[in-house]
Write a protein that holds these residues in place. Structure first.
Motif, PDB file in Angstrom:
ATOM      1  N   PHE A 387      23.638  15.830  22.327  1.00 62.48           N
ATOM      2  CA  PHE A 387      23.485  17.172  23.088  1.00 62.48           C
ATOM      3  C   PHE A 387      22.771  18.151  21.990  1.00 62.48           C
ATOM      4  O   PHE A 387      21.942  18.940  22.388  1.00 62.48           O
ATOM      5  CB  PHE A 387      24.723  17.864  23.769  1.00 62.48           C
ATOM      6  CG  PHE A 387      24.245  18.960  24.477  1.00 62.48           C
ATOM      7  CD1 PHE A 387      23.202  18.941  25.605  1.00 62.48           C
ATOM      8  CD2 PHE A 387      24.976  20.272  24.014  1.00 62.48           C
ATOM      9  CE1 PHE A 387      22.743  20.338  25.963  1.00 62.48           C
ATOM     10  CE2 PHE A 387      24.357  21.268  24.689  1.00 62.48           C
ATOM     11  CZ  PHE A 387      23.527  21.579  25.520  1.00 62.48           C
ATOM     12  N   TYR A 388      23.477  18.211  20.758  1.00 62.24           N
ATOM     13  CA  TYR A 388      22.989  19.220  19.688  1.00 62.24           C
ATOM     14  C   TYR A 388      21.578  18.772  19.589  1.00 62.24           C
ATOM     15  O   TYR A 388      20.806  19.863  19.449  1.00 62.24           O
ATOM     16  CB  TYR A 388      23.747  19.333  18.556  1.00 62.24           C
ATOM     17  CG  TYR A 388      23.538  19.992  17.558  1.00 62.24           C
ATOM     18  CD1 TYR A 388      23.970  21.597  17.939  1.00 62.24           C
ATOM     19  CD2 TYR A 388      22.846  19.966  16.422  1.00 62.24           C
ATOM     20  CE1 TYR A 388      23.788  22.578  16.910  1.00 62.24           C
ATOM     21  CE2 TYR A 388      22.586  20.844  15.316  1.00 62.24           C
ATOM     22  CZ  TYR A 388      22.844  22.365  15.685  1.00 62.24           C
ATOM     23  OH  TYR A 388      22.787  23.208  14.806  1.00 62.24           O
ATOM     24  N   LEU A 389      20.990  17.692  19.217  1.00 63.68           N
ATOM     25  CA  LEU A 389      19.844  17.389  18.946  1.00 63.68           C
ATOM     26  C   LEU A 389      18.869  17.489  20.055  1.00 63.68           C
ATOM     27  O   LEU A 389      17.869  17.792  19.967  1.00 63.68           O
ATOM     28  CB  LEU A 389      19.832  15.886  18.421  1.00 63.68           C
ATOM     29  CG  LEU A 389      20.559  15.677  16.999  1.00 63.68           C
ATOM     30  CD1 LEU A 389      20.526  13.947  16.990  1.00 63.68           C
ATOM     31  CD2 LEU A 389      19.870  16.197  15.902  1.00 63.68           C
ATOM     32  N   GLN A 390      19.528  17.136  21.239  1.00 66.08           N
ATOM     33  CA  GLN A 390      18.611  17.524  22.515  1.00 66.08           C
ATOM     34  C   GLN A 390      18.246  18.985  22.724  1.00 66.08           C
ATOM     35  O   GLN A 390      17.055  19.444  23.023  1.00 66.08           O
ATOM     36  CB  GLN A 390      19.221  16.945  23.700  1.00 66.08           C
ATOM     37  CG  GLN A 390      19.285  15.505  23.963  1.00 66.08           C
ATOM     38  CD  GLN A 390      19.794  15.031  25.188  1.00 66.08           C
ATOM     39  OE1 GLN A 390      21.116  15.083  25.537  1.00 66.08           O
ATOM     40  NE2 GLN A 390      19.022  14.751  26.297  1.00 66.08           N
ATOM     41  N   SER A 391      19.236  19.711  22.265  1.00 67.15           N
ATOM     42  CA  SER A 391      18.924  21.379  22.416  1.00 67.15           C
ATOM     43  C   SER A 391      18.012  21.659  21.346  1.00 67.15           C
ATOM     44  O   SER A 391      17.571  22.911  21.292  1.00 67.15           O
ATOM     45  CB  SER A 391      20.373  22.089  22.248  1.00 67.15           C
ATOM     46  OG  SER A 391      20.700  22.069  21.196  1.00 67.15           O
ATOM     47  N   ARG A 392      17.785  20.942  20.308  1.00 69.23           N
ATOM     48  CA  ARG A 392      16.626  21.218  19.389  1.00 69.23           C
ATOM     49  C   ARG A 392      15.541  20.082  19.472  1.00 69.23           C
ATOM     50  O   ARG A 392      14.746  19.763  18.568  1.00 69.23           O
ATOM     51  CB  ARG A 392      17.433  20.805  18.084  1.00 69.23           C
ATOM     52  CG  ARG A 392      18.724  21.735  17.558  1.00 69.23           C
ATOM     53  CD  ARG A 392      18.357  23.332  17.704  1.00 69.23           C
ATOM     54  NE  ARG A 392      19.543  24.014  17.253  1.00 69.23           N
ATOM     55  CZ  ARG A 392      20.087  24.655  18.528  1.00 69.23           C
ATOM     56  NH1 ARG A 392      19.618  24.528  19.407  1.00 69.23           N
ATOM     57  NH2 ARG A 392      21.196  25.340  17.875  1.00 69.23           N
ATOM     58  N   CYS A 393      15.173  20.118  20.887  1.00 73.22           N
ATOM     59  CA  CYS A 393      13.957  19.560  21.405  1.00 73.22           C
ATOM     60  C   CYS A 393      13.750  18.022  21.099  1.00 73.22           C
ATOM     61  O   CYS A 393      12.574  17.385  21.407  1.00 73.22           O
ATOM     62  CB  CYS A 393      12.681  20.162  20.679  1.00 73.22           C
ATOM     63  SG  CYS A 393      12.778  22.059  20.647  1.00 73.22           S
TER      64      CYS A 393
ATOM     65  N   PRO B  72      17.684  18.676  28.482  1.00 71.88           N
ATOM     66  CA  PRO B  72      17.771  19.640  27.709  1.00 71.88           C
ATOM     67  C   PRO B  72      16.859  19.822  26.788  1.00 71.88           C
ATOM     68  O   PRO B  72      16.282  20.927  26.285  1.00 71.88           O
ATOM     69  CB  PRO B  72      19.136  19.052  26.962  1.00 71.88           C
ATOM     70  CG  PRO B  72      19.831  18.119  27.808  1.00 71.88           C
ATOM     71  CD  PRO B  72      18.498  17.691  28.692  1.00 71.88           C
ATOM     72  N   GLU B  73      16.045  18.638  26.130  1.00 74.02           N
ATOM     73  CA  GLU B  73      15.074  18.690  25.390  1.00 74.02           C
ATOM     74  C   GLU B  73      13.825  19.350  25.916  1.00 74.02           C
ATOM     75  O   GLU B  73      12.971  20.063  25.175  1.00 74.02           O
ATOM     76  CB  GLU B  73      14.801  17.202  24.570  1.00 74.02           C
ATOM     77  CG  GLU B  73      14.157  16.412  25.730  1.00 74.02           C
ATOM     78  CD  GLU B  73      15.288  15.322  26.264  1.00 74.02           C
ATOM     79  OE1 GLU B  73      16.433  15.929  26.470  1.00 74.02           O
ATOM     80  OE2 GLU B  73      14.866  14.380  26.905  1.00 74.02           O
ATOM     81  N   ALA B  76      14.260  23.266  25.665  1.00 74.56           N
ATOM     82  CA  ALA B  76      14.065  23.362  24.305  1.00 74.56           C
ATOM     83  C   ALA B  76      12.731  23.569  23.908  1.00 74.56           C
ATOM     84  O   ALA B  76      12.258  24.786  23.424  1.00 74.56           O
ATOM     85  CB  ALA B  76      14.834  22.454  23.342  1.00 74.56           C
ATOM     86  N   ARG B  77      11.891  22.538  24.365  1.00 76.63           N
ATOM     87  CA  ARG B  77      10.550  22.658  24.151  1.00 76.63           C
ATOM     88  C   ARG B  77       9.793  23.836  24.924  1.00 76.63           C
ATOM     89  O   ARG B  77       8.734  24.123  24.401  1.00 76.63           O
ATOM     90  CB  ARG B  77       9.894  21.259  24.469  1.00 76.63           C
ATOM     91  CG  ARG B  77      10.479  20.164  23.459  1.00 76.63           C
ATOM     92  CD  ARG B  77       9.787  18.730  23.941  1.00 76.63           C
ATOM     93  NE  ARG B  77      10.665  17.749  23.463  1.00 76.63           N
ATOM     94  CZ  ARG B  77      10.506  16.324  23.679  1.00 76.63           C
ATOM     95  NH1 ARG B  77       9.883  16.011  24.857  1.00 76.63           N
ATOM     96  NH2 ARG B  77      11.433  15.509  23.087  1.00 76.63           N
ATOM     97  N   PHE B  84      24.707  27.809  19.053  1.00 77.06           N
ATOM     98  CA  PHE B  84      26.120  27.168  19.660  1.00 77.06           C
ATOM     99  C   PHE B  84      27.210  28.034  18.963  1.00 77.06           C
ATOM    100  O   PHE B  84      27.189  28.673  18.120  1.00 77.06           O
ATOM    101  CB  PHE B  84      26.304  25.810  19.067  1.00 77.06           C
ATOM    102  CG  PHE B  84      25.616  24.581  19.723  1.00 77.06           C
ATOM    103  CD1 PHE B  84      24.205  24.682  19.951  1.00 77.06           C
ATOM    104  CD2 PHE B  84      26.373  23.623  20.406  1.00 77.06           C
ATOM    105  CE1 PHE B  84      23.568  23.575  20.561  1.00 77.06           C
ATOM    106  CE2 PHE B  84      25.618  22.797  20.988  1.00 77.06           C
ATOM    107  CZ  PHE B  84      24.278  22.583  21.311  1.00 77.06           C
ATOM    108  N   ALA B 102      11.987  18.889  15.433  1.00 80.22           N
ATOM    109  CA  ALA B 102      12.075  20.042  16.563  1.00 80.22           C
ATOM    110  C   ALA B 102      10.783  20.813  16.756  1.00 80.22           C
ATOM    111  O   ALA B 102      10.206  20.857  17.559  1.00 80.22           O
ATOM    112  CB  ALA B 102      13.037  20.949  16.272  1.00 80.22           C
ATOM    113  N   SER B 105       8.135  18.499  18.189  1.00 79.42           N
ATOM    114  CA  SER B 105       8.309  18.269  19.511  1.00 79.42           C
ATOM    115  C   SER B 105       7.831  19.361  20.488  1.00 79.42           C
ATOM    116  O   SER B 105       6.985  19.139  21.316  1.00 79.42           O
ATOM    117  CB  SER B 105       9.719  17.939  19.695  1.00 79.42           C
ATOM    118  OG  SER B 105      10.378  17.044  18.867  1.00 79.42           O
TER     119      SER B 105
END
Lengths: 442, 251
Positions: A387-393, B72-73, B76-77, B84, B102, B105
């Motif tokens: 999830f942490y990585l997902q929240s970073r795109c 989620p991604e 973010a994009r 956090f 990131a 992306s």
């Protein structure tokens, strides 16, 4: 009475015995005779043997592998070898177990350093003397059936000798290449580092896309205060069966490090055993990546025989599909080995519900003033990290790939020889889904 | 920017948020305050797309799009950034690798080409200096072995580089000493702009001394029980939360 799975090899031994290397060396002839007797009696290991309970080699009952013959493969060219042969190292190439002068790069070795075909060494009285007490000196014929099989049948291999006080300026690579379908390849290697010497070694196992049995036994003698690093890069073909045994004797204050990358093969067993003398140190690292139906068994044994020894072990496994990984690590601390400091760790990452990891750390401690620890984990990727990585795109699949890669890469990053590091990294990356792990950014 | 309407969220069968309404316009800073267990963290998680929550009613619209439908991604994009409360350690993935992955992306998402390596390093190093971080941090594994303050600074560093439109700061001040709090706050303040909004979830008023909010909302028992200007935070500091909870209970 021979076991079913070994009888064919026993029956045909007489046919090939006279063609094996070392005919003029009486002590070796005796050892070979002992080995075939041992093998006749016990055959290949069975799962009722505690050291083999997770690894079933009964496939050798069903499939006979003829002894590989010396041949010249048109496929094995300098260009083909590029994928495995290090450019900034001396290298000795064994094709189907036999020394290939054509592909080896041994010019300008430092004075006093020997890197040569074992078969050739046995023909020369000077080297044969060095080898006496070394072949079967670090491992006993009754260690297991593969060692006995190898002791009877080995056709060639390598002798590496580094004289006292010499630091070898470049790594030395031994490259084992298999080219023949349904053959058995037996090699024996002897590595001797005299006192205060230092050397970096690489053993690489690769082959053409065919089924074969590769049995390689390496005996290492690390002299007093000498320092030997041995990298094993096992990238055998997808259908290969591989047994590799590395047996080490460390003298007082000797340091030995083994980095074991088990990436190829369908049924793989690797033994790394070492005996530590007074204040000697060893570090055993391993990375095994299993996909499809690969079975990769890692067996380590560290014998702390004298006081003040230090041992460190870290084996990491990544298992996907129906792959199975095994780690059996045994540390024995003798009564006399006070002040031993030993740590053993095994970490497994399971990527599929059908993958399996069996891990069995064992500590046998007979001394009373020691520091010994072990830890094992078997788990999946951490959802919080994903999830942490997902929240970073980063999309979920890439996040999973990144985390898996990162888990494995810890072991690759320990390799300090740049060209070797890159070669292993490339091999690891080909075993991961490419998308998402951008090598250029690493 | 963000419009939350009558949002109800449960974890399992347990309702956590019970009808949240919130309008956030570009450039605004909203502070969400409230006692432990009031649903503050749930709100930041649901906005950033963490799994494990069920939306039973209501909506959250971000720049005209249904935020809750996006993975989620994609959020973010699209410019939603969650800093956090407990940044996760990712051994084996370097900070600089993650930042680059990131950023690229985001660029890809907007139809742009990958960032030039030199431009990227110049950008990153500039931001590192801004946050008074050591450049060595870039080459270390993400958050691995970082102190609490370093982790929070790293979150703000990521934010500074990714340039999101909606920044959600989840308890960013927790675990920070006063010096780290100042640096983090300065980092956030430097990112304030007319087209960037902030949601600061916090238990304490202290952070608001350094980052002045336009609006303060008090969350209690899954609902916003009071909204006001920055002065509300001071009132909360003085009186605590209980008077609001009591008021709600008696209402």
């Amino acid at each position: 009475m021979a076991k079913a799975n070994s009888s064919a090899y026993v029956e045909r031994y007489a046919d090939v015995a006279s063609s094996l290397c070392g005919q003029t060396v009486p002590w070796l002839q005796q050892q070979r005779a002992d080995a075939i007797l041992q093998f006749t009696e016990y055959g290949f290991p069975a799962i009722r043997d505690e050291d083999w309970r997770y690894t079933n080699v009964s496939v050798l009952d069903k499939q006979h592998f003829a002894m590989a013959q010396k041949s010249v493969s048109a496929v094995i060219t300098a260009d083909w070898l590029k994928a495995y042969q290090l450019v900034d190292a001396w290298s000795l190439v064994l094709v189907d177990g036999y020394f290939s002068a054509e592909h080896s790069v041994l010019a300008d070795l430092p004075e006093g350093v020997t890197v040569m075909s074992l078969a050739k060494a046995l023909q020369d009285a000077q080297y044969a003397t060095v080898l006496e007490g070394k072949i079967n000196g670090a491992v006993s014929q009754d260690e297991n059936g593969f060692v006995a099989f190898n002791g009877a049948y080995f056709v060639d291999g390598v002798l590496i000798h580094v004289p006292a006080k010499l630091q070898v300026s470049k790594p030395i690579q031994v490259l084992h290449i298999a080219t023949q379908e349904l053959t058995a390849i037996n090699t024996r290697s002897v590595i001797v580092a005299d006192e205060l010497s230092e050397v970096q070694l690489i053993e690489t196992f690769a082959g053409l896309e065919c089924a074969y049995l590769s049995v390689a036994v390496t005996e290492v003698f690390v002299g007093q205060n000498a320092n030997v690093t041995l990298h094993k890069v096992q990238v055998e073909s997808e259908k290969a069966i591989h047994f590799g045994g590395t047996y080490v004797k460390q003298a007082r204050d000797a340091r030995f490090r083994h980095d074991n990358f088990a990436l190829g093969g369908v049924l793989v067993r690797s033994d790394v055993h070492t005996d530590l003398d007074y204040a000697s140190e060893c570090e055993l690292n391993g990375l095994y990546l299993g996909v499809k139906r690969q079975h990769i068994d890692n067996h380590t044994r560290i014998n702390h025989l004298k006081p003040h020894g230090i041992s460190r072990q870290l084996y990491k496994g990544v298992l996907d599909d129906r792959a199975r990984g095994v780690f059996q690590g045994r540390v024995v601390v003798a009564e006399d080995a006070q002040k031993t400091d030993s740590q053993m760790n095994n970490r497994n990452l399971l990527l599929s519900s059908d993958a399996e990891a069996d891990t069995k750390p064992q500590l046998e401690i007979y001394a009373d003033d020691v520091k010994c620890a072990h830890g094992v984990t078997v788990g999946q990727l951490d959802e919080k990290s994903i999830f942490y990585l997902q929240s970073r795109c980063v999309d979920e699949e890439t996040a999973r790939n990144m985390l898996t890669f990162a888990f494995a890469n810890e072991m690759v990053d320990k390799v300090k020889i740049k060209s070797l590091h890159d070669l292993i990294l490339g091999q690891v990356l080909t075993r991961f889904p490419q998308e998402g792990i951008n090598k250029e950014w690493l | 920017m963000l419009s939350i309407k009558n949002l109800h969220v449960s974890v399992g069968d347990k309702p956590i948020l019970k009808g949240i309404n919130l309008e956030i316009k570009p450039g605004e800073i909203h502070a969400i305050m409230g006692p432990n267990g009031s649903g503050k963290s749930t709100l930041s998680h649901i906005l950033s797309g963490k799994s494990g929550y069920t939306v039973t009613e209501g909506s959250a619209t971000y720049q005209g799009k249904d935020l809750l439908e996006m993975p989620p991604e994609i959020r973010a994009r699209e410019g939603v950034f969650l800093a956090f409360q407990y940044p996760v350690e990712i051994p084996g993935v370097s900070n600089v690798y993650l930042l680059k992955a990131a950023l690229n992306s985001i660029r890809k998402h907007h139809g742009q080409s990958e960032v030039d390596a030199m431009d990227f390093l110049t950008l990153v190093k500039g931001k590192v200096r801004l946050l008074e971080m050591d450049e060595k941090f870039l080459y270390r594994a993400v958050n691995e072995g970082f102190s609490g303050g370093e982790k929070k600074r790293n979150e703000i560093l990521q934010m500074a580089i990714l340039e999101p439109k909606l920044c959600i700061l989840d308890e960013t001040d927790s675990g920070l000493d006063i010096d780290a709090l100042k640096i983090v706050s300065e980092g956030v303040n430097s990112l304030r702009s007319p087209d960037r909004s902030f949601v600061m979830v916090t238990h304490y008023q202290r952070l608001l001394d350094y980052i002045k909010p336009d609006f303060v909302h008090v969350l209690a028992n899954g609902q916003i029980v009071k909204s006001g200007g920055a002065e509300l935070a001071l009132e909360l500091e003085e009186k605590g939360y209980s008077w609001l909870e009591d008021a709600e209970a008696s209402a």
